[in-house]
Design an enzyme around this catalytic site. Structure first.
Site, PDB file in Angstrom:
ATOM      1  N   PHE A 106      -4.904   4.067  14.576  1.00 22.05           N
ATOM      2  CA  PHE A 106      -4.981   5.053  13.492  1.00 22.05           C
ATOM      3  C   PHE A 106      -6.063   4.620  12.529  1.00 22.05           C
ATOM      4  O   PHE A 106      -6.223   3.426  12.268  1.00 22.05           O
ATOM      5  CB  PHE A 106      -3.621   5.175  12.789  1.00 22.05           C
ATOM      6  CG  PHE A 106      -2.607   5.836  13.671  1.00 22.05           C
ATOM      7  CD1 PHE A 106      -2.068   5.157  14.765  1.00 22.05           C
ATOM      8  CD2 PHE A 106      -2.234   7.150  13.469  1.00 22.05           C
ATOM      9  CE1 PHE A 106      -1.170   5.775  15.627  1.00 22.05           C
ATOM     10  CE2 PHE A 106      -1.339   7.774  14.324  1.00 22.05           C
ATOM     11  CZ  PHE A 106      -0.809   7.077  15.395  1.00 22.05           C
ATOM     12  N   LYS A 156       9.020 -17.542  -9.736  1.00 24.29           N
ATOM     13  CA  LYS A 156       8.235 -16.459 -10.322  1.00 24.29           C
ATOM     14  C   LYS A 156       7.065 -17.037 -11.110  1.00 24.29           C
ATOM     15  O   LYS A 156       7.262 -17.951 -11.935  1.00 24.29           O
ATOM     16  CB  LYS A 156       9.152 -15.652 -11.259  1.00 24.29           C
ATOM     17  CG  LYS A 156       8.467 -14.466 -11.880  1.00 24.29           C
ATOM     18  CD  LYS A 156       9.369 -13.778 -12.890  1.00 24.29           C
ATOM     19  CE  LYS A 156       8.532 -12.842 -13.729  1.00 24.29           C
ATOM     20  NZ  LYS A 156       9.224 -12.392 -14.917  1.00 24.29           N
ATOM     21  N   LYS A 200     -12.080  -1.965  18.026  1.00 20.92           N
ATOM     22  CA  LYS A 200     -10.728  -2.504  18.222  1.00 20.92           C
ATOM     23  C   LYS A 200     -10.173  -2.244  19.618  1.00 20.92           C
ATOM     24  O   LYS A 200      -8.987  -2.457  19.855  1.00 20.92           O
ATOM     25  CB  LYS A 200      -9.779  -1.925  17.157  1.00 20.92           C
ATOM     26  CG  LYS A 200     -10.127  -2.400  15.736  1.00 20.92           C
ATOM     27  CD  LYS A 200      -8.918  -2.310  14.834  1.00 20.92           C
ATOM     28  CE  LYS A 200      -9.189  -2.977  13.508  1.00 20.92           C
ATOM     29  NZ  LYS A 200      -7.982  -3.169  12.709  1.00 20.92           N
ATOM     30  N   ASP A 217      -4.614  -6.059   5.113  1.00 17.29           N
ATOM     31  CA  ASP A 217      -5.671  -6.886   5.711  1.00 17.29           C
ATOM     32  C   ASP A 217      -5.744  -8.263   5.061  1.00 17.29           C
ATOM     33  O   ASP A 217      -6.308  -9.195   5.631  1.00 17.29           O
ATOM     34  CB  ASP A 217      -7.022  -6.184   5.569  1.00 17.29           C
ATOM     35  CG  ASP A 217      -7.089  -4.945   6.457  1.00 17.29           C
ATOM     36  OD1 ASP A 217      -6.672  -5.051   7.622  1.00 17.29           O
ATOM     37  OD2 ASP A 217      -7.512  -3.883   5.969  1.00 17.29           O
ATOM     38  N   ASN A 223       0.856  -1.179   0.000  1.00 16.48           N
ATOM     39  CA  ASN A 223       0.000   0.000   0.000  1.00 16.48           C
ATOM     40  C   ASN A 223       0.896   1.233   0.000  1.00 16.48           C
ATOM     41  O   ASN A 223       2.121   1.121   0.038  1.00 16.48           O
ATOM     42  CB  ASN A 223      -0.976  -0.018   1.187  1.00 16.48           C
ATOM     43  CG  ASN A 223      -0.244  -0.076   2.505  1.00 16.48           C
ATOM     44  OD1 ASN A 223       0.492   0.838   2.855  1.00 16.48           O
ATOM     45  ND2 ASN A 223      -0.421  -1.175   3.240  1.00 16.48           N
ATOM     46  N   LYS A 283     -14.195   2.417  14.792  1.00 13.42           N
ATOM     47  CA  LYS A 283     -12.986   1.587  14.883  1.00 13.42           C
ATOM     48  C   LYS A 283     -12.433   1.575  16.300  1.00 13.42           C
ATOM     49  O   LYS A 283     -11.985   0.547  16.799  1.00 13.42           O
ATOM     50  CB  LYS A 283     -11.923   2.120  13.926  1.00 13.42           C
ATOM     51  CG  LYS A 283     -11.712   1.203  12.753  1.00 13.42           C
ATOM     52  CD  LYS A 283     -10.831   1.776  11.706  1.00 13.42           C
ATOM     53  CE  LYS A 283     -11.385   1.318  10.357  1.00 13.42           C
ATOM     54  NZ  LYS A 283     -10.643   1.857   9.243  1.00 13.42           N
TER      55      LYS A 283
HETATM   56  N1  CTP Z   1      -4.642  -2.781  12.145  1.00 13.63           N
HETATM   57  C1  CTP Z   1      -4.224  -3.908  12.798  1.00 13.63           C
HETATM   58  N2  CTP Z   1      -4.186  -5.098  12.118  1.00 13.63           N
HETATM   59  C2  CTP Z   1      -4.594  -5.176  10.852  1.00 13.63           C
HETATM   60  C3  CTP Z   1      -5.055  -4.031  10.186  1.00 13.63           C
HETATM   61  C4  CTP Z   1      -5.063  -2.825  10.861  1.00 13.63           C
HETATM   62  O1  CTP Z   1      -3.871  -3.848  13.965  1.00 13.63           O
HETATM   63  N3  CTP Z   1      -4.551  -6.358  10.217  1.00 13.63           N
HETATM   64  C5  CTP Z   1      -4.638  -1.511  12.890  1.00 13.63           C
HETATM   65  C6  CTP Z   1      -3.954  -0.369  12.153  1.00 13.63           C
HETATM   66  O2  CTP Z   1      -2.574  -0.290  12.433  1.00 13.63           O
HETATM   67  C7  CTP Z   1      -4.704   0.840  12.695  1.00 13.63           C
HETATM   68  C8  CTP Z   1      -6.095   0.291  12.965  1.00 13.63           C
HETATM   69  O3  CTP Z   1      -5.973  -1.112  13.039  1.00 13.63           O
HETATM   70  O4  CTP Z   1      -4.156   1.349  13.891  1.00 13.63           O
HETATM   71  C9  CTP Z   1      -7.107   0.633  11.938  1.00 13.63           C
HETATM   72  O5  CTP Z   1      -6.586   0.316  10.665  1.00 13.63           O
HETATM   73  P1  CTP Z   1      -7.458   0.334   9.361  1.00 13.63           P
HETATM   74  O6  CTP Z   1      -6.699  -0.337   8.251  1.00 13.63           O
HETATM   75  O7  CTP Z   1      -7.992   1.702   9.120  1.00 13.63           O
HETATM   76  O8  CTP Z   1      -8.633  -0.536   9.861  1.00 13.63           O
HETATM   77  P2  CTP Z   1      -9.240  -1.865   9.473  1.00 13.63           P
HETATM   78  O9  CTP Z   1      -9.791  -2.451  10.696  1.00 13.63           O
HETATM   79  O10 CTP Z   1      -8.262  -2.678   8.726  1.00 13.63           O
HETATM   80  O11 CTP Z   1     -10.461  -1.384   8.633  1.00 13.63           O
HETATM   81  P3  CTP Z   1     -10.884  -1.249   7.135  1.00 13.63           P
HETATM   82  O12 CTP Z   1     -12.050  -2.118   7.100  1.00 13.63           O
HETATM   83  O13 CTP Z   1     -11.187   0.201   7.028  1.00 13.63           O
HETATM   84  O14 CTP Z   1      -9.775  -1.714   6.266  1.00 13.63           O
END
Ligand code: CTP
Length: 421
Positions: free
Chosen positions: A341, A303, A359, A293, A222, A355
């Site tokens: 974040f 490859k 979380k 994610d 990303n 969130k």
């Molecule tokens: N985070 C985490 N583990 C993951 C993805 C995200 O701990 N696998 C943490 C990020 O570091 C951040 C927070 O969760 O502090 C929110 O991240 P974000 O990507 O915005 O949230 P997601 O829960 O992944 O939501 P989305 O559905 O928007 O992708």
């Protein structure tokens, strides 16, 4: 938080042209910059350049007869958190050491009572002269910070010591001095945290993207650059925190002062590193990393070739560990504060608040990289801090470094040294 003001004084040497870049860096770092110039400096660079870069009138003489409106030099000096003379000529060093006040810059220097940085630049013989050395020693003894001149090509044609230090190095000195400058009340009336709120705190910061391999040469990534997380780690370390920075693939070097620096690549590796860092004991976790994610279900050792993939390719993905949800929360130790974040595009505050709850975060920093003026990497951004009861702070448009600094100020003010809130 109001941007801290810096008094930048420019004296007459060819390196005055580099002072323009320093103004730019200071503004980008979130400082409000006031420039003062000697008459000699104005022979090298026009005050207009500094007025445009700083967006403020430039003090050019004591009498208001120059190219700018009259300025009260005492007031001009009083409001500034840090002052810097760059470039500092042999002449201004001599005046400062002697306490002379016969022009705008020397008068400001005498009227100013806060932290002072000087960045000398001159011909190498002038720098070696016992008079200059004695003046520098005298200023150092009074607590003035000297950003040493570098060695290199000098305008007089020699390769020697005397060149103005890199504007980035001068900026770093200003930032360090601003951090230790007396704590001022924040606009909402609460007094910003005692200066040592972060001293000794064990802080774990994650930063940057993760790379999830598809095969030997491809990966899913990303656009995160890690700048924000690195800025938080650097600022916390500078305030005396014991910082472990866990970073995904970024081009950034470990910030000065961090105790632990762990490089990871994938979400799995990040999860393992966070688990280990928390097991060692932590007071704060800043989850600034943009964790992927999803990762490819299968990783090909070699490859993948088009011949075997065909005309369309459906890549099967699996969920990666949710580090906050699956790793941090299940055996979360008493006393750990979690700052998450939320990077959102639209309904930023509402989604971030959801969130935070989902979380189990104590605080969430929300931002929108698609908002006008914002984006990835350096430049102007805007972030909001939310707690369970709602919005706590709006950074306003600012650099990531300034936002990181404001964030730590705000969190310190909200939580206090005694662990309240
Ligand atoms: N985070 C985490 N583990 C993951 C993805 C995200 O701990 N696998 C943490 C990020 O570091 C951040 C927070 O969760 O502090 C929110 O991240 P974000 O990507 O915005 O949230 P997601 O829960 O992944 O939501 P989305 O559905 O928007 O992708």
């Amino acid at each position: 938080m109001a941007a801290p003001a810096v008094l930048q004084m420019v004296t007459g040497g060819i390196a005055a042209y580099k002072a323009c870049w320093l103004t730019r860096l200071l503004v980008q770092a979130g400082f409000s910059v006031r420039v003062a110039m000697t008459a000699a400096a104005q022979r090298f660079v026009s005050p207009l350049t500094f007025r445009v870069l700083s967006q403020h009138p430039v003090a050019t003489d004591l009498w208001g007869e120059g190219q700018t409106q009259p300025l009260d030099h005492i007031e001009y000096a009083r409001g500034c958190a840090v002052a810097v003379v760059a470039p500092a000529t042999a002449n201004i060093l001599a005046k400062a050491a002697a306490g002379l006040a016969d022009d705008i810059v020397s008068t400001l220097l005498l009227a100013y009572e806060g932290p002072l940085i000087v960045a000398p630049a001159m011909n190498d013989a002038m720098l070696r002269h016992p008079a200059t050395r004695a003046n520098l020693a005298c200023l150092r003894q009074r607590g003035v910070i000297v950003v040493e001149p570098a060695e290199g090509f000098l305008a007089c044609g020699t390769h020697a010591e005397g060149r103005l230090a890199a504007p980035e190095a001068i900026l770093a000195a200003v930032e360090a001095a601003a951090r230790t400058a007396p704590v001022r009340p924040v606009p909402d009336g609460s007094v910003a945290a005692v200066a040592d709120r972060w001293a000794g705190q064990r802080v774990v910061v994650t930063a940057g993207p993760t790379h999830e391999p598809i095969d030997a040469v491809r990966y899913i990534a990303n656009r995160s650059t890690g700048v924000f997380g690195f800025a938080i780690a650097a600022d916390a370390a500078a305030r005396g925190a014991r910082v472990t920075l866990i970073a995904g693939p970024t081009a950034l070097d470990a910030p000065a002062g961090v105790e632990g620096f762990v490089r990871v690549r994938t979400a799995e590796q990040l999860a393992a590193a966070v688990r280990e860092a928390l097991a060692a004991g932590a007071d704060w976790l800043f989850m600034a990393a943009a964790v992927a994610d999803y990762a490819p279900e299968q990783v090909e050792m070699g490859k993948l070739r088009k011949e075997s993939l065909g005309t369309s390719w459906n890549l099967a993905l699996r969920r990666t560990p949710d580090i906050l949800g699956d790793v941090v929360n299940p055996d979360r130790k008493e006393g750990l504060r979690v700052v998450g974040f939320a990077l959102e595009t639209g309904e930023v505050l509402e989604r971030a608040a959801k969130k935070l709850k989902a979380k189990g975060m104590d605080f969430v920093v929300a931002n929108d990289p698609t908002a006008p003026g914002a984006g990835f990497g350096d430049g102007v951004h805007r972030a909001w801090l939310l707690g369970p009861a709602g919005q706590l702070w709006d950074s306003g448009p600012s650099s990531k470094r300034a936002i990181a600094c404001g964030l730590l100020d705000r969190l310190a003010a909200l939580t206090g040294k005694d662990g309240a809130a």
